[in-house]
Motif scaffolding. Structure first.
Motif, PDB file in Angstrom:
ATOM      1  N   PHE A 287     -11.433  -3.648 -29.904  1.00  0.00           N
ATOM      2  CA  PHE A 287     -10.391  -4.577 -30.547  1.00  0.00           C
ATOM      3  C   PHE A 287     -10.974  -5.018 -31.723  1.00  0.00           C
ATOM      4  N   TYR A 288      -9.966  -5.028 -32.749  1.00  0.00           N
ATOM      5  CA  TYR A 288      -9.996  -5.729 -34.063  1.00  0.00           C
ATOM      6  C   TYR A 288      -8.854  -6.648 -34.249  1.00  0.00           C
ATOM      7  N   ALA A 289      -9.097  -8.003 -34.750  1.00  0.00           N
ATOM      8  CA  ALA A 289      -8.338  -9.022 -35.263  1.00  0.00           C
ATOM      9  C   ALA A 289      -8.868  -9.413 -36.633  1.00  0.00           C
ATOM     10  N   ASN A 290      -7.629  -9.202 -37.405  1.00  0.00           N
ATOM     11  CA  ASN A 290      -7.841  -9.562 -38.949  1.00  0.00           C
ATOM     12  C   ASN A 290      -7.854 -11.089 -38.958  1.00  0.00           C
ATOM     13  N   PHE A 291      -8.000 -11.740 -40.324  1.00  0.00           N
ATOM     14  CA  PHE A 291      -8.510 -13.146 -40.435  1.00  0.00           C
ATOM     15  C   PHE A 291      -7.271 -13.896 -39.565  1.00  0.00           C
ATOM     16  N   ASP A 292      -7.951 -15.155 -39.258  1.00  0.00           N
ATOM     17  CA  ASP A 292      -7.093 -16.454 -38.855  1.00  0.00           C
ATOM     18  C   ASP A 292      -6.334 -16.212 -37.491  1.00  0.00           C
ATOM     19  N   CYS A 293      -7.010 -15.643 -36.633  1.00  0.00           N
ATOM     20  CA  CYS A 293      -6.428 -15.352 -35.219  1.00  0.00           C
ATOM     21  C   CYS A 293      -6.606 -16.536 -34.478  1.00  0.00           C
ATOM     22  N   ILE A 294      -5.507 -17.198 -33.480  1.00  0.00           N
ATOM     23  CA  ILE A 294      -5.465 -18.066 -32.779  1.00  0.00           C
ATOM     24  C   ILE A 294      -4.846 -17.882 -31.724  1.00  0.00           C
ATOM     25  N   MET A 295      -5.632 -18.228 -30.376  1.00  0.00           N
ATOM     26  CA  MET A 295      -5.277 -18.015 -29.063  1.00  0.00           C
ATOM     27  C   MET A 295      -5.494 -19.361 -28.307  1.00  0.00           C
ATOM     28  N   LEU A 296      -4.181 -19.869 -28.065  1.00  0.00           N
ATOM     29  CA  LEU A 296      -4.255 -20.890 -27.104  1.00  0.00           C
ATOM     30  C   LEU A 296      -4.050 -20.557 -25.392  1.00  0.00           C
TER      31      LEU A 296
ATOM     32  N   ALA B  65      -3.175 -20.569 -20.092  1.00  0.00           N
ATOM     33  CA  ALA B  65      -3.033 -19.530 -19.125  1.00  0.00           C
ATOM     34  C   ALA B  65      -3.710 -18.322 -19.581  1.00  0.00           C
ATOM     35  N   GLU B  66      -3.925 -17.286 -19.112  1.00  0.00           N
ATOM     36  CA  GLU B  66      -4.560 -16.126 -18.977  1.00  0.00           C
ATOM     37  C   GLU B  66      -3.769 -15.385 -20.242  1.00  0.00           C
ATOM     38  N   ILE B  67      -4.753 -14.632 -21.018  1.00  0.00           N
ATOM     39  CA  ILE B  67      -4.493 -13.769 -22.382  1.00  0.00           C
ATOM     40  C   ILE B  67      -5.111 -12.650 -22.074  1.00  0.00           C
ATOM     41  N   ASN B  68      -4.465 -11.568 -21.524  1.00  0.00           N
ATOM     42  CA  ASN B  68      -4.847 -10.245 -21.365  1.00  0.00           C
ATOM     43  C   ASN B  68      -4.655  -9.194 -22.112  1.00  0.00           C
ATOM     44  N   ILE B  69      -5.714  -8.797 -22.637  1.00  0.00           N
ATOM     45  CA  ILE B  69      -5.525  -7.783 -23.888  1.00  0.00           C
ATOM     46  C   ILE B  69      -6.112  -6.289 -23.578  1.00  0.00           C
ATOM     47  N   GLY B  70      -5.448  -5.302 -23.918  1.00  0.00           N
ATOM     48  CA  GLY B  70      -5.964  -3.854 -23.300  1.00  0.00           C
ATOM     49  C   GLY B  70      -6.981  -3.450 -24.259  1.00  0.00           C
ATOM     50  N   ASN B  71      -7.138  -1.836 -24.339  1.00  0.00           N
ATOM     51  CA  ASN B  71      -7.878  -1.268 -25.055  1.00  0.00           C
ATOM     52  C   ASN B  71      -7.103  -0.712 -26.388  1.00  0.00           C
ATOM     53  N   ASN B  72      -8.010  -0.626 -27.535  1.00  0.00           N
ATOM     54  CA  ASN B  72      -7.606  -0.150 -28.772  1.00  0.00           C
ATOM     55  C   ASN B  72      -6.518  -0.875 -29.301  1.00  0.00           C
ATOM     56  N   VAL B  73      -6.341  -2.372 -29.219  1.00  0.00           N
ATOM     57  CA  VAL B  73      -5.365  -3.322 -29.645  1.00  0.00           C
ATOM     58  C   VAL B  73      -5.933  -3.718 -31.078  1.00  0.00           C
ATOM     59  N   LEU B  74      -4.973  -3.815 -32.174  1.00  0.00           N
ATOM     60  CA  LEU B  74      -4.984  -4.190 -33.556  1.00  0.00           C
ATOM     61  C   LEU B  74      -4.087  -5.297 -33.606  1.00  0.00           C
ATOM     62  N   PHE B  75      -4.697  -6.586 -34.252  1.00  0.00           N
ATOM     63  CA  PHE B  75      -3.935  -7.647 -34.735  1.00  0.00           C
ATOM     64  C   PHE B  75      -4.062  -7.843 -36.234  1.00  0.00           C
ATOM     65  N   GLY B  76      -3.060  -7.914 -37.000  1.00  0.00           N
ATOM     66  CA  GLY B  76      -2.986  -8.042 -38.372  1.00  0.00           C
ATOM     67  C   GLY B  76      -3.403  -9.531 -38.621  1.00  0.00           C
ATOM     68  N   PRO B  77      -3.383  -9.977 -39.867  1.00  0.00           N
ATOM     69  CA  PRO B  77      -3.960 -11.344 -40.040  1.00  0.00           C
ATOM     70  C   PRO B  77      -2.840 -12.338 -39.383  1.00  0.00           C
ATOM     71  N   ARG B  78      -3.638 -13.630 -39.204  1.00  0.00           N
ATOM     72  CA  ARG B  78      -2.735 -14.759 -38.817  1.00  0.00           C
ATOM     73  C   ARG B  78      -1.853 -14.471 -37.604  1.00  0.00           C
ATOM     74  N   VAL B  79      -2.280 -13.777 -36.553  1.00  0.00           N
ATOM     75  CA  VAL B  79      -1.630 -13.925 -35.178  1.00  0.00           C
ATOM     76  C   VAL B  79      -2.070 -14.976 -34.316  1.00  0.00           C
ATOM     77  N   GLY B  80      -0.921 -15.410 -33.892  1.00  0.00           N
ATOM     78  CA  GLY B  80      -1.037 -16.608 -32.840  1.00  0.00           C
ATOM     79  C   GLY B  80      -0.575 -16.296 -31.422  1.00  0.00           C
ATOM     80  N   ILE B  81      -1.260 -16.537 -30.486  1.00  0.00           N
ATOM     81  CA  ILE B  81      -0.730 -16.536 -28.950  1.00  0.00           C
ATOM     82  C   ILE B  81      -0.888 -17.944 -28.475  1.00  0.00           C
ATOM     83  N   TYR B  82       0.299 -18.414 -27.797  1.00  0.00           N
ATOM     84  CA  TYR B  82       0.337 -19.598 -27.559  1.00  0.00           C
ATOM     85  C   TYR B  82       0.664 -19.601 -25.910  1.00  0.00           C
ATOM     86  N   THR B  83      -0.016 -19.962 -24.864  1.00  0.00           N
ATOM     87  CA  THR B  83       0.382 -19.662 -23.531  1.00  0.00           C
ATOM     88  C   THR B  83       0.844 -20.893 -22.986  1.00  0.00           C
ATOM     89  N   SER B  84       0.616 -22.087 -23.779  1.00  0.00           N
ATOM     90  CA  SER B  84       1.127 -23.322 -23.135  1.00  0.00           C
ATOM     91  C   SER B  84       2.391 -23.872 -24.063  1.00  0.00           C
TER      92      SER B  84
END
Ligand SMILES: CC(=O)SCCNC(=O)CCNC(=O)[C@H](O)C(C)(C)COP(=O)(O)OP(=O)(O)OC[C@H]1O[C@@H](n2cnc3c(N)ncnc32)[C@H](O)[C@@H]1OP(=O)(O)O
Length: 196
Positions: A83-92, A95-114
């Motif tokens: 797994f590779y996440a570029n700069f400034d990743c935010i995960m709230l 609840a669960e955040i499930n990420i599989g194999n070989n996943v790429l995030f660009g910069p400033r990706v946000g995941i908000y479960t609430s």
């Protein structure tokens, strides 16, 4: 309720109080551990992964976040291999955040479960509800994408930069926009001959 009981309750999807001392403390711990992880940039991979193992529910082999990574709690985040996440990743992760194999995030990706309560009085009183986010294998999320609660993204899919994902996105597609919608399928024609 103690912290463990609150964690379980939140996963039921019911409204919970976001402002309890136990949750405030758990968020504080996540800030300290993400500070430690971000400050460990440049140290050997196994040292950095050991910090992630303390912070997250589980990680596979080869998990890397560029600085600065932030999460709300960490205990609901599962990340697969490579797994590779570029700069400034935010995960709230209320609840669960499930990420599989070989996943790429660009910069400033946000995941908000609430979500905070829609009713303003309930919101001020701390009312919140959370729903999980699931990202399949071999997914590429472009720069500046926002992923809202309760969505799943299928295997091999690409999300265009700047998208806001509000609904499930299927496998093997390019999807983009606000709100994010499927643009087209990914097919054999997308192969360029690059050696793999
Ligand atoms: C680890 C890292 O990820 S670091 C690198 C970070 N890089 C990025 O974040 C860039 C992400 N790339 C994109 O967003 C690209 O646009 C891709 C990969 C989604 C699509 O690329 P292509 O297949 O070449 O699509 P193409 O440029 O032909 O566009 C197809 C259509 O989708 C639209 N489109 C493409 N990207 C987006 C987008 N991000 N948001 C909204 N619409 C988009 C185009 O305007 C076009 O619409 P039209 O048919 O009405 O003219």
């Amino acid at each position: 309720m103690n912290l463990e009981e609150q964690k379980k309750y939140i996963l039921s999807g019911k409204m919970y109080n976001d402002l309890t001392p136990e949750l405030v403390k758990a968020r504080e711990n996540a800030v300290f551990l993400t500070n430690e992880y971000n400050n460990s940039f440049g140290k050997p991979q196994h040292e950095r992964e050991n910090i992630l193992k303390k912070l997250l529910k589980s990680i596979g082999n080869g998990v890397h976040f560029e600085p600065t990574f932030r999460c709300e709690f960490g205990h609901n985040i599962t990340v697969g291999d490579n797994f590779y996440a570029n700069f400034d990743c935010i995960m709230l992760d209320g609840a669960e955040i499930n990420i599989g194999n070989n996943v790429l995030f660009g910069p400033r990706v946000g995941i908000y479960t609430s979500n905070h309560a829609i009713d303003s009085k309930e919101r001020i009183a701390g009312g919140c509800y959370a729903n999980s986010v699931n990202i399949g294998n071999n997914v590429w999320i472009g720069a500046g994408v926002h992923i809202n609660q309760g969505v799943s993204i299928g295997d091999n899919t690409i999300i265009g930069s700047g998208s806001v994902i509000t609904k499930n996105i299927p496998t093997n597609v390019i999807a983009a926009g606000v709100p994010c919608r499927v643009i087209r399928e990914i097919t054999e024609k997308d192969r360029t001959g690059f050696e793999v």
